[in-house]
Design an enzyme around this catalytic site. Structure first.
Site, PDB file in Angstrom:
ATOM      1  N   ALA A 174      43.393  50.051  18.805  1.00 16.96           N
ATOM      2  CA  ALA A 174      43.330  50.480  17.850  1.00 16.96           C
ATOM      3  C   ALA A 174      43.628  51.070  17.003  1.00 16.96           C
ATOM      4  O   ALA A 174      44.651  51.825  16.918  1.00 16.96           O
ATOM      5  CB  ALA A 174      42.930  51.988  19.597  1.00 16.96           C
ATOM      6  N   GLU A 175      42.552  51.487  16.171  1.00 16.54           N
ATOM      7  CA  GLU A 175      43.086  52.066  14.776  1.00 16.54           C
ATOM      8  C   GLU A 175      43.644  53.924  14.567  1.00 16.54           C
ATOM      9  O   GLU A 175      44.751  53.727  14.150  1.00 16.54           O
ATOM     10  CB  GLU A 175      42.233  51.771  13.793  1.00 16.54           C
ATOM     11  N   ASN A 176      43.236  53.893  15.815  1.00 18.70           N
ATOM     12  CA  ASN A 176      43.914  55.694  15.878  1.00 18.70           C
ATOM     13  C   ASN A 176      45.609  55.470  16.555  1.00 18.70           C
ATOM     14  O   ASN A 176      45.843  56.493  16.450  1.00 18.70           O
ATOM     15  CB  ASN A 176      42.904  56.629  16.855  1.00 18.70           C
ATOM     16  N   GLY A 177      46.070  54.311  16.773  1.00 21.79           N
ATOM     17  CA  GLY A 177      47.112  54.740  17.689  1.00 21.79           C
ATOM     18  C   GLY A 177      47.731  53.727  18.320  1.00 21.79           C
ATOM     19  O   GLY A 177      49.286  54.621  18.159  1.00 21.79           O
ATOM     20  N   SER A 182      49.249  52.015  11.192  1.00 20.18           N
ATOM     21  CA  SER A 182      48.156  51.718  12.186  1.00 20.18           C
ATOM     22  C   SER A 182      46.939  50.988  10.791  1.00 20.18           C
ATOM     23  O   SER A 182      47.223  49.467  10.760  1.00 20.18           O
ATOM     24  CB  SER A 182      47.207  52.358  12.431  1.00 20.18           C
TER      25      SER A 182
END
Lengths: 217, 217, 217, 217
Positions: free
Chosen positions: A45-48, A87
């Site tokens: 998930a690109e948020n982390g 990320s």
């Protein structure tokens, strides 16, 4: 199977063991439900987080663990927390094996437009431009037409997400691969003929001799 | 040894027109008590740098609701109709930046680099008005560093000298923003004695942090 | 007190509470022994620790904890481990309050040459160029002359370490501050006259009315 | 789940002329068993990227002693007279890079940036032959990305999926090098089951690591 399930199941067949995969919000996120048994892939998930898991048990949600849509998720054993610099370093640096994204238009050059419609609300590109620019494989997962309007077109009329050729287009009607020669029809969807696909597509499609059919277990 | 500020003391430090780097991704990893204190004080003309503008009534969305933000530098506003209305009415300026570019621009501002050379955005609307630098036949956008007057961070743990630990998807922009502002204020969930956090667990060294927000009552 | 101790003691008087300080190898590292009682400063070793401590107890050395010279050290409570990207991000980004470095030459513009002598072995610049470029204050700590040859000269004949004016020059004979007007003599060393300093310096020195003397408790 | 290689298996993967990114700072944080195995195999023509060339008989210095290195890209060679002799005799090429620039060049190679815009080296010998980019009236050197065929890392802990933890000053270049090579081999001091390393403690996500070196006997 409805259109979305066909698409998600077919995209899931593109997964390979050990891959790092980013799934966009909406339709693409359904792919996680159809990972073949025994295949280990890591969802980013690109948020982390690397190693995104399913929904947490009721009452055990942590406010510090969500997916890029803001929904509560879990982390699988072996997961790693990453900040936004790492990320997107992974994304832009070619470490992401595959991204699955929705699309508004894809054209004969394989260019994708999926972030804005001029004159309408502009939601912002979020991470989409980095994902399409940097991922090793970009798979567009979308329904074939929008309310009857073709989405696979000779040339995108909407603003591009990146000047990069995507790897594969998966709709409920077809699997299409952009190549140097143009868009090659690789597979037809359940109960769909080449003529059906052509009728729903304004882009020129190359139909090879070894045209396949989507197959699901 | 850092001073622990009350939320209202922290808010009073922020002048009209300040540039605020605020951690968080859809509110996850945002310093919520600091945001509430700024809204309570009502200081306006702010420039907000965040991944997004969250939702109305949530996270940094509260600053938008209160009309305190003149300009937002973000990657996504799709889930905040208030931002969209204010953008269209001209009440607020919105600079949309690809997420990976946004975090690198802040990092460049924090680590003393002159800019970022990224392939993201080449051949798209994002390229407009920017210098394009060709290196070995490939094109890169020259994106400018971003710095703030204040960085307002969320952290899971702090110790008395300001060392910070983040957790799971609440890292996001916080570690990078800690590098890129004149004054850094962190809002930790827990504040612990020196020595409780191992040197290897520290994600933001205390030397970067100017103030901690006092414990929540 | 020998020359080196005079220099180290005088440089130590430049330390302020809460500073992040990097000490070069050799003479500059002696400054750590003369930190005023009760003053908390954090020493950075650019190889990766903030909060460098003294030598470890015999038999308790850890092979993973050394200073930039490769010698075993300890870490103080509140220390943070950092990788090289963070370490030089702090240095180049202006987060390092002071660096103390040796010098081969300093000139009337305040330019420092300390990394190579053409025709001799070239050791490499290591971190020196980043330190001189990025630190908030650059203090040159060196003996006043090299075997009788002046080191404070009208213009450096050796290759520069950076095109940046250093903040202060401390020798056993003098404290000199480079300014817009040139090199200002701020203090004379123990038992040394202005004439002695002039005789050992080929650069022009400005001698102000409020010239001081080094004083040690 | 990663494969655990014997040191000689790892060495056999490395062809003549390979570019090796090897972690370590004066041997601290270097993968010593991997280095020994490469020396034992004797494959030559290597390009070595490291902070330094260590000392003769130590760390990466062993590769120099054995005559396996054609080119070294390092920040410092001052403590290795063998490197200096080979450089002068023309047996070996040495590219000296400021330490902060070196780590950013490797990072740029790893995260897909076109280069680094750094103030370090402007107005010095390091500027020679480089593009100077002016941004807002300030000059920056355009420094090129570095990538390796292999990254050889030292780590304190690994788990079975390759997540890595580093410790104290043994971080140095390892986390950045993990991003910037086609094949990444890590030599952990301990290998532990999945789940033993918390996601928040992971410094290098396992998805970046191709192989682990088997436990030391």
């Amino acid at each position: 199977m409805d259109a979305k399930e066909i698409i998600a199941r077919r995209v899931a067949q593109e997964l390979r063991a050990g891959m790092l995969v980013n799934l966009g919000i909406g339709l693409p996120s359904m792919v996680a439900s159809f990972v073949p048994d025994g295949l280990q892939v890591f969802f980013q998930a690109e948020n982390g987080v690397i190693g995104l898991g399913s929904r947490p048990p009721e009452g055990m949600e942590d406010r510090d663990l969500t997916d890029a849509g803001g929904g509560f998720v879990t982390a699988v054993p072996g997961a790693a927390s990453i900040d936004s610099a790492m990320s997107f370093g992974l994304i832009r640096g070619g470490h992401l094996d595959m991204t699955v994204l929705g699309g508004l238009q894809v054209d004969e050059k394989g260019h994708l437009a999926n972030w804005m419609v001029p004159g309408k609300m502009v939601p912002g590109m979020g991470g989409a431009m980095d994902l399409v620019t940097g991922a090793k494989r970009v798979v567009v997962a979308m329904v074939h037409s929008a309310k009857g309007a073709p989405k696979i077109v000779p040339e995108c009329t909407l603003p591009l997400t990146a000047a990069r050729r995507v790897s594969l287009i998966v709709t409920e009607m077809a699997v299409i691969e952009p190549t140097d020669d143009g868009l090659v029809l690789r597979e037809t969807g359940p109960g769909v003929s080449v003529e059906d696909i052509r009728a729903a597509t304004t882009a020129t499609l190359i139909v090879p001799d070894d045209l396949g059919r989507m197959s699901f277990d | 040894m850092k001073r622990a500020l009350k939320p209202e003391e922290a808010a009073e430090m922020i002048p009209e027109g300040a540039v605020l780097l605020i951690g968080g991704f859809m509110g996850v990893g945002s310093p919520h008590r600091l945001i509430d204190a700024i809204v309570a004080r009502g200081v306006g003309g702010l420039t907000l740098v965040n991944n997004d503008t969250c939702r109305p009534g949530e996270g940094v969305g509260k600053l938008i609701d209160a009309g305190l933000v003149d300009k937002a530098i973000v990657s996504h506003i799709g889930l905040n109709p208030v931002t969209q209305q204010k953008m269209i009415s001209g009440e607020m300026e919105v600079e949309l930046v690809p997420q990976g570019t946004l975090v690198e621009r802040i990092r460049a501002g924090g680590v003393g680099l002159g800019g970022v050379l990224t392939p993201t955005g080449v051949g798209t609307l994002v390229e407009e008005g920017k210098r394009v630098i060709e290196i070995d036949g490939r094109k890169f956008l020259l994106e400018r560093p971003i710095r703030g007057d204040f960085a307002l961070l969320d952290a899971r743990h702090a110790d008395y000298v300001g060392n910070l630990e983040y957790s799971l998807t609440a890292h996001n922009f916080n570690p990078v923003m800690a590098l890129a502002a004149d004054t850094v204020i962190a809002e930790p969930h827990h504040i612990m004695p020196v020595g409780v956090i191992s040197p290897d667990a520290v994600k933001t060294p205390g030397v970067l942090v100017d103030y901690l927000l006092e414990r929540a009552h």
